[in-house]
Design a protein around this motif. Structure first.
Motif, PDB file in Angstrom:
ATOM      1  N   LEU A 459      -9.902  25.422  15.833  1.00 45.10           N
ATOM      2  CA  LEU A 459     -10.197  25.660  14.439  1.00 45.10           C
ATOM      3  C   LEU A 459      -9.385  25.546  13.204  1.00 45.10           C
ATOM      4  O   LEU A 459      -9.577  25.077  12.269  1.00 45.10           O
ATOM      5  CB  LEU A 459     -11.032  26.704  13.939  1.00 45.10           C
ATOM      6  N   VAL A 460      -8.249  26.202  12.878  1.00 48.90           N
ATOM      7  CA  VAL A 460      -7.339  26.327  12.225  1.00 48.90           C
ATOM      8  C   VAL A 460      -6.039  24.680  12.053  1.00 48.90           C
ATOM      9  O   VAL A 460      -5.825  24.425  11.074  1.00 48.90           O
ATOM     10  CB  VAL A 460      -6.626  28.012  12.592  1.00 48.90           C
ATOM     11  N   GLU A 461      -5.604  24.827  13.274  1.00 45.80           N
ATOM     12  CA  GLU A 461      -4.888  24.076  12.866  1.00 45.80           C
ATOM     13  C   GLU A 461      -4.844  22.535  12.009  1.00 45.80           C
ATOM     14  O   GLU A 461      -3.896  22.139  11.939  1.00 45.80           O
ATOM     15  CB  GLU A 461      -4.272  23.690  14.753  1.00 45.80           C
ATOM     16  N   PRO A 462      -5.557  22.034  12.489  1.00 41.83           N
ATOM     17  CA  PRO A 462      -6.084  20.593  11.628  1.00 41.83           C
ATOM     18  C   PRO A 462      -5.758  21.070  10.371  1.00 41.83           C
ATOM     19  O   PRO A 462      -6.099  20.068   9.290  1.00 41.83           O
ATOM     20  CB  PRO A 462      -7.835  20.325  11.674  1.00 41.83           C
ATOM     21  N   LEU A 463      -6.755  22.862   9.589  1.00 45.08           N
ATOM     22  CA  LEU A 463      -6.637  22.523   8.525  1.00 45.08           C
ATOM     23  C   LEU A 463      -4.297  23.047   7.606  1.00 45.08           C
ATOM     24  O   LEU A 463      -4.929  23.011   6.390  1.00 45.08           O
ATOM     25  CB  LEU A 463      -7.353  23.320   8.094  1.00 45.08           C
ATOM     26  N   VAL A 464      -3.679  23.419   8.679  1.00 39.01           N
ATOM     27  CA  VAL A 464      -3.045  23.929   8.178  1.00 39.01           C
ATOM     28  C   VAL A 464      -1.907  22.328   7.727  1.00 39.01           C
ATOM     29  O   VAL A 464      -1.686  21.664   8.123  1.00 39.01           O
ATOM     30  CB  VAL A 464      -1.901  24.718   8.821  1.00 39.01           C
TER      31      VAL A 464
END
Length: 464
Positions: A459-464
């Motif tokens: 969930l988080v890694e694509p947004l970083v």
């Protein structure tokens, strides 16, 4: 000035940024803040075991004295909770501690502790940050004086008195305990207190090493192999293991059956034990186990959930006269003590609990009554200046299901905590001390934890 920022627990940085001129600016900001607030009493200055810490503490002392404040400088590196206790015990205007806690040796840090001995809230640290400036000096005749002080004895007396009031006795005679200071400030303090209470003590890493043996003074299981072996080994010579982090405000516990005792399980055991003779709510951070809530419910008590950071725990404890407050990272305090996490006090209290009934037995009973609880966390690299953007974007990406289970609620007190239909949860929040996002999960078994953490990373890694 832009380099200096106060996070979850003060300002920490690597030594290329954490420099004497900037430390002096912090000292001046604190002096100005105290003067503006009309606080004129002496100021405590403490420091940890790092190579540079004593020198930085002396820099703070000089700045404070030049601004008219008397300073009580610790005679040697001592645990942070000893400074917090001294502020209240001696009715001081506040205190400063040079420490980077569990960070590696290439870091250092500074934290300000107000006159109530509890961690400084953002309105205080913001006010200090607004006053950052080059050091000033009053006329020499108006300078304060500095003297070295041993803060250990008064704290030890208070800790033993409090533990005796809770347990009925601080006699640990015959209890074999292993203590690991990790070369930090707990050496000569926590071990001395356990020995004073009568414990038969084996010491690990109780010599000062400013490089902490080449690692970080973080009391995680992977860093406590010798202590764990001493407690769980075949000879059975040691009944309990205790470790502190670098500035000894946190505790880790090792038991014969479990080895490293998960901090959440220790918190539940501690609260359950306290409720045998006391009443009162618990305060826990948003990343701490729901098992605390189940223990509270069984005793007709309540739980207050707060953001990560012991300052929020301390604030809520004061608001509701809570019995105990803690975090999953191993920081705890109890009613009747200074509202700052204290790994020295908790070492003696944990040993006294274990002497009365093995901690493994109490934990077994709690899990039989309330169900198995497993928790773990991972980190996702994220620059500090990108954390706000990532969290803003994450708000629009919260899924309806996580790892095949419906999301029943979202708590936004600190990041995003997704509460799932099966009683498990997933938390994503920014670290206040490192350039990472933390992903926490709690469930009933290890396989489920792995699935939840993987879902959180995805969930988080694509947004970083």
């Amino acid at each position: 000035m832009e380099t200096i920022s106060f996070g979850t627990d003060g300002w920490r940085a690597t030594l290329d940024e954490f420099t004497a001129p900037r430390v002096r600016m912090v000292g001046q900001a604190v002096a100005t803040y105290l003067s503006d607030e009309g606080l004129e009493g002496p100021v405590a200055v403490g420091y940890d075991a790092r190579e540079t810490s004593r020198g930085f503490a002396e820099e703070l002392t000089r700045v404070l004295c030049a601004n008219g404040f008397d300073v009580l400088l610790s005679e040697r590196d001592r645990p942070t909770p000893l400074i917090a206790h001294a502020i209240v015990d001696r009715d001081l205007a506040g205190g400063l501690v040079i420490t980077a806690s569990h960070n590696p040796p290439e870091y250092n840090g500074v934290k300000f502790i107000p006159e109530d001995g509890a961690p400084a809230l953002p309105d205080v640290t913001d006010a200090i940050a607004e006053r950052l400036a080059e050091p000033e000096s009053l006329p020499e005749e108006e300078h304060g004086t500095a003297r070295e002080v041993d803060f250990a004895e008064s704290h030890a007396d208070a800790a033993l008195d409090l533990v005796e009031s809770i347990t009925g006795s601080t006699d640990l005679s015959g209890l074999p305990v292993a203590y690991d200071a990790m070369h930090g400030s707990g050496r000569g303090t926590t071990d001395a207190l356990l020995e004073r209470a009568g414990a038969d003590l084996d010491r690990f890493r109780c010599e000062r090493d400013p490089d902490f043996g080449g690692g970080a003074p973080e009391p995680a299981a992977e860093n406590l192999e010798a202590l764990i072996e001493a407690v769980t080994g075949d000879d059975g010579a040691v009944d309990l293991g205790i470790a502190n982090d670098g500035d000894a405000d946190r505790i880790a516990v090792v038991t014969p059956e479990r080895g490293y005792l998960d901090e959440n399980l220790f918190f539940a055991a501690l609260y359950d034990y306290l409720l045998e003779s006391e009443s009162g709510a618990a305060v826990r951070s948003v990343s701490t186990t729901f098992l605390i809530d189940r223990v509270a419910e069984a005793h007709g008590e309540s739980v207050r959930e707060v953001p990560v950071g012991f300052k929020w725990v301390a604030e809520a404890m004061a608001d509701g006269d809570a019995l105990v407050g803690g975090e999953e990272s191993g920081g705890f305090t109890v009613r009747g003590h200074v509202r700052e996490k204290d790994g020295v006090l908790l070492a003696v209290l944990a040993a006294a609990m274990h002497a009365e009934e093995p901690l493994d037995d109490r934990v077994d009973r709690l899990l039989d009554e309330h169900g198995t609880v497993v928790q773990d966390k991972i980190s996702v690299a994220c620059p500090d200046d990108e954390k706000g953007r990532v969290l803003d974007e994450l708000e629009g990406e919260i899924p309806e299901t996580v790892a095949g289970t419906d999301v029943e609620g979202v708590n936004t007190a600190d990041g995003f905590k997704l509460q799932l239909a099966d009683g498990s949860w997933l938390l994503i929040r920014p670290s206040g001390t490192e350039p990472v996002l933390r992903v926490y999960a709690e469930a009933a078994d290890e396989d489920r934890i792995g699935d939840l953490l993987a879902a959180g990373r995805d969930l988080v890694e694509p947004l970083v």
